[in-house]
Design an enzyme around this catalytic site. Structure first.
Site, PDB file in Angstrom:
ATOM      1  N   LYS A 175       3.604  -1.782   5.427  1.00  0.00           N
ATOM      2  CA  LYS A 175       4.925  -2.392   5.564  1.00  0.00           C
ATOM      3  C   LYS A 175       5.823  -1.534   6.447  1.00  0.00           C
ATOM      4  CE  LYS A 175       5.129  -2.342   1.119  1.00  0.00           C
ATOM      5  NZ  LYS A 175       5.522  -2.473  -0.306  1.00  0.00           N
ATOM      6  N   THR A 227      18.090  -4.840  -2.104  1.00  0.00           N
ATOM      7  CA  THR A 227      16.680  -4.594  -1.799  1.00  0.00           C
ATOM      8  C   THR A 227      15.913  -4.011  -2.976  1.00  0.00           C
ATOM      9  OG1 THR A 227      17.270  -2.416  -0.918  1.00  0.00           O
ATOM     10  CG2 THR A 227      17.158  -4.247   0.659  1.00  0.00           C
ATOM     11  N   GLY A 282      13.521  -3.675  -5.766  1.00  0.00           N
ATOM     12  CA  GLY A 282      12.332  -4.411  -6.194  1.00  0.00           C
ATOM     13  C   GLY A 282      11.657  -5.230  -5.115  1.00  0.00           C
ATOM     14  N   THR A 283      11.995  -5.008  -3.842  1.00  0.00           N
ATOM     15  CA  THR A 283      11.366  -5.819  -2.798  1.00  0.00           C
ATOM     16  C   THR A 283       9.864  -5.563  -2.699  1.00  0.00           C
ATOM     17  OG1 THR A 283      12.073  -4.143  -1.194  1.00  0.00           O
ATOM     18  CG2 THR A 283      13.419  -6.118  -1.369  1.00  0.00           C
ATOM     19  N   GLY A 284       9.445  -4.304  -2.860  1.00  0.00           N
ATOM     20  CA  GLY A 284       8.014  -4.003  -2.803  1.00  0.00           C
ATOM     21  C   GLY A 284       7.258  -4.643  -3.945  1.00  0.00           C
ATOM     22  N   CYS A 285       7.826  -4.575  -5.146  1.00  0.00           N
ATOM     23  CA  CYS A 285       7.211  -5.219  -6.314  1.00  0.00           C
ATOM     24  C   CYS A 285       7.103  -6.725  -6.092  1.00  0.00           C
ATOM     25  CB  CYS A 285       8.041  -4.957  -7.564  1.00  0.00           C
ATOM     26  SG  CYS A 285       8.331  -3.228  -7.972  1.00  0.00           S
TER      27      CYS A 285
END
Length: 270
Positions: A177, A211, A213-216
């Site tokens: 990412k 933003t 928790g965007t990865g989760c």
């Protein structure tokens, strides 16, 4: 005739503020049409501002949760998030191997959006040696990839080579990412080890503070689409489309005093 849900299992930490971890995963699974099950690895004391503490769940109890879910209802895809310790990584790896779970997305959660460290340093080698080789897709951001590679990443270079370097000799697919790269357009790189091809996935940078928790959310969206039976390239692209939509929708809301969450149910509420 009785119907069956597509089931997605999240193995991750709990976020009491509701924007990341298990809570984000369950919201995402539900929004995308999957039945969500969970195994909680840690209770995290956090909010939109930062992390105050982490209370680990005993390894045997985490393994027991996974065992209970897989023995009873099974799983079509598994998302793994926060694994803070070496013994936990080993335990999760063993129980997933025992149940022949291979449709696995690993989000190597090491640092929160706020900058707080969430994984013990001694766990990193175990993650690389034991768990990563058995997953289908690894989804690191650039700081996480640097930890796993043991080197700095030149963000001006072609990220595909770094993605390949994380692929366990081209056995594990990697979504690297690019959120930490400057620019109005972010181009994530997917190395699909199943077909030995690289896919470039551009998306606009969203101007938002929300933003958390965007990865989760992205990794659980990809997991949901894999559970629904989509091929890897399509699952990743649709997962990225989803995170873009919920980032845009969440930008106009204020929750908390720091990095607020995305709007997981934007497709239904907006």
């Amino acid at each position: 005739m009785s119907q069956r849900y597509k089931i997605a299992l999240s193995i991750a930490g709990s976020d009491p503020s509701g924007g990341a971890g298990i809570q984000a995963d369950l919201k995402t699974f539900s929004a995308l049409g999957c039945y969500g099950a969970t195994a909680i690895t840690a209770v995290v004391d956090e909010n939109t501002v930062g992390v105050s503490g982490v209370h680990p769940i005993p390894v045997d109890f985490v393994v027991g949760q996974i065992d209970s879910v897989l023995l009873d209802i099974g799983s079509d895809a598994v998302k793994i998030g926060m694994l803070h310790a070496k013994s936990l990584i080993q335990g999760v790896s063993e129980v997933l191997f025992r149940y022949e779970q291979t449709n696995i997305v690993l989000d190597p959660v090491m640092v929160a959006t706020s900058g707080d460290e969430l994984m013990q340093q001694e766990a990193v080698d175990t993650l690389k040696e034991v768990l990563i080789p058995q997953v289908r897709l690894l989804t690191p951001n650039i700081p996480e990839a640097e930890v796993l590679l043991g080197q700095k990443i030149d963000t001006k270079a072609d990220l595909a080579e770094y993605a390949r370097a994380l692929s366990c000799n081209r056995q594990v697919s990697v979504l690297l990412k690019a959120g930490h790269v400057a620019g109005e357009v972010l181009t994530d790189v997917l190395y699909n080890a199943e077909i030995d091809k690289v896919l470039y996935l551009p998306s606009p940078r969203i101007d938002t503070q929300n933003t958390h928790g965007t990865g989760c959310t992205l990794s659980s969206a990809i997991t949901a689409y894999l559970a629904l039976g989509l091929p890897l390239n399509q699952a990743v692209q649709r997962g990225k489309d989803y995170i873009t939509r919920v980032l845009i929708a969440g930008a106009k809301y204020t929750i908390g005093k720091g990095h607020g969450p995305v709007h997981h149910f934007a497709d239904f509420w907006e």
